[in-house]
Each structure stands twice: as C-alpha cells, then as structure tokens.
Motif scaffolding. Structure first.
Motif, short mmCIF file in Angstrom:
data_model
loop_
_atom_site.label_atom_id
_atom_site.label_comp_id
_atom_site.label_asym_id
_atom_site.label_seq_id
_atom_site.Cartn_x
_atom_site.Cartn_y
_atom_site.Cartn_z
N GLN A 1 15.35 -1.59 -8.11
CA GLN A 1 13.81 -1.85 -8.13
C GLN A 1 13.28 -1.63 -6.49
OE1 GLN A 1 14.78 -6.02 -8.92
NE2 GLN A 1 13.74 -5.74 -10.91
N CYS B 1 12.09 1.79 -6.29
CA CYS B 1 10.83 2.00 -6.92
C CYS B 1 9.92 1.51 -6.25
CB CYS B 1 10.82 1.21 -8.28
SG CYS B 1 12.02 2.06 -9.31
N TRP B 2 9.83 0.15 -5.60
CA TRP B 2 8.85 -0.52 -4.72
C TRP B 2 8.65 0.60 -3.39
CZ3 TRP B 2 11.76 -5.59 -5.25
CH2 TRP B 2 11.65 -6.09 -6.57
N LEU C 1 6.25 2.90 -4.25
CA LEU C 1 4.95 2.66 -4.30
C LEU C 1 4.26 2.51 -3.19
CD1 LEU C 1 5.55 -0.53 -6.66
CD2 LEU C 1 4.63 1.59 -7.31
N TYR D 1 3.98 6.35 -14.15
CA TYR D 1 5.31 6.08 -14.13
C TYR D 1 6.38 7.29 -14.11
CZ TYR D 1 3.42 1.60 -14.96
OH TYR D 1 2.71 0.42 -15.20
N GLN E 1 6.38 8.73 -10.71
CA GLN E 1 7.18 7.64 -9.83
C GLN E 1 8.64 7.96 -9.91
OE1 GLN E 1 6.32 3.63 -10.20
NE2 GLN E 1 7.49 2.96 -8.49
N ASN F 1 8.37 -1.99 -11.55
CA ASN F 1 6.94 -2.21 -11.19
C ASN F 1 6.80 -3.64 -11.39
OD1 ASN F 1 7.14 0.15 -9.83
ND2 ASN F 1 5.27 1.14 -11.27
N ASN G 1 7.78 -6.37 -9.27
CA ASN G 1 7.32 -6.23 -7.74
C ASN G 1 6.93 -7.61 -7.49
OD1 ASN G 1 6.12 -5.72 -5.43
ND2 ASN G 1 4.45 -4.59 -6.53
N CYS H 1 1.56 -1.72 -6.42
CA CYS H 1 1.85 -1.40 -8.02
C CYS H 1 0.78 -1.15 -9.00
CB CYS H 1 2.84 -2.51 -8.57
SG CYS H 1 2.40 -4.05 -8.79
N VAL I 1 -0.21 2.53 -10.22
CA VAL I 1 0.45 3.28 -11.12
C VAL I 1 -0.08 3.03 -12.51
CG1 VAL I 1 2.80 3.65 -12.22
CG2 VAL I 1 2.79 3.05 -9.67
#
Length: 155
Positions: free
Chosen positions: A76, A79-80, A83, A94, A97, A114, A117, A125, A128
C-alpha cells in the motif's frame, strides 16, 4: 501516543484531519466525530494542514508541504508513494500506476490500495481514474473527486 484530530468546515463539506507524532495520518470526510482512537484536539500541525487544504481548494496551492505518515502495508505504501508523483492537474490510470510500481498486472490490487489511502487529497488518489476515463471510487465520494479534478484542470 494517541492520534489527535480536528474537524474543519471546508468548501467540500466537513473534513477531519488527524496527526500522530508530528505527521498527518488521516483525512476523513463528512463525520461529526473522529474515527477510532483519536482525541478531539486541534494542534498547530492540524491548523497548518487545514490552512493548506483550504488554499488548495481555493486554487492558490498546488503542492502540499506537510509531513505525512500513512499507516499501511508495504505494498500500500508503495502505491501511495506513486500517487505523490502524479503532477497537479494530471491523471493516471490504475494500470499506469501498477506499471510504475513494477507490477503491470496489479491494477486491481493498486485500486484496492488506493481505496485504503488514509490521507486522501494530501496523497492525491483522486488523480487516478479508470482505464476508460471513468471516475472510480474516492473516500469523499465521486462528486468530491469530480470537484477536485475540475479544480485542478481549471488551473
């Protein structure tokens, strides 16, 4: 240490911001009480975060300058982190990303990450979108996501 949180009125409705150990940990929408283990207490950091959020919503700020500490799994957090690289006024899918984190087939997992988040807007986010250009989920609701994207597009 327990999180401290405060609720603010904003152009997009009630927004709560929480912090712990000198870093922003959560943003939440439309609630009148703080979630989980938070004490309702306004701190200088929360005041600064609210000020920067209001400047962003007024169209006068494009970069947030706040310490952020989202709580999540290593996946996570990757992923953040991605962002945070999406420039103001731009969007990614997505799939894009997922490719950026090195796993092009993980677009659904990226979407789930996301969705978790905890610091929406400050970790953008809302930038996206679906592969077909559709607006997909957002913690504050699709209407707020649409408003944020339109705000950024105007500038």
């Amino acid at each position: 240490m327990i999180k401290k949180a405060f609720l603010y009125d904003s152009p997009i409705g009630k927004v709560g911001i929480a912090e712990k150990d000198g870093a922003i940990t959560n943003v939440f929408f439309g609630q009148t009480v703080t979630p989980g283990e938070c004490s309702l207490e306004e701190t200088p950091l929360l005041q600064e975060a609210a000020q920067q959020l209001n400047e962003y919503l007024a169209g006068t700020r494009i970069v947030f300058e706040l310490p952020l500490q989202p709580e999540g799994t290593p996946f996570q957090r990757r992923c953040w982190d991605v962002l945070l690289t999406i420039p103001y006024g731009q969007t990614r899918t997505y799939g894009e990303q997922a490719t950026q984190i090195g796993n092009p087939k993980a677009s659904r997992a990226v979407g789930r990450a996301n969705g978790q988040n905890p610091i929406a807007i400050f970790i953008p986010c809302h930038r996206v979108i679906g592969a077909n250009g559709s607006l997909t989920g957002f913690a504050g609701g699709i209407e707020i996501k649409k408003q944020l994207l339109m705000l950024e597009k105007k500038r």
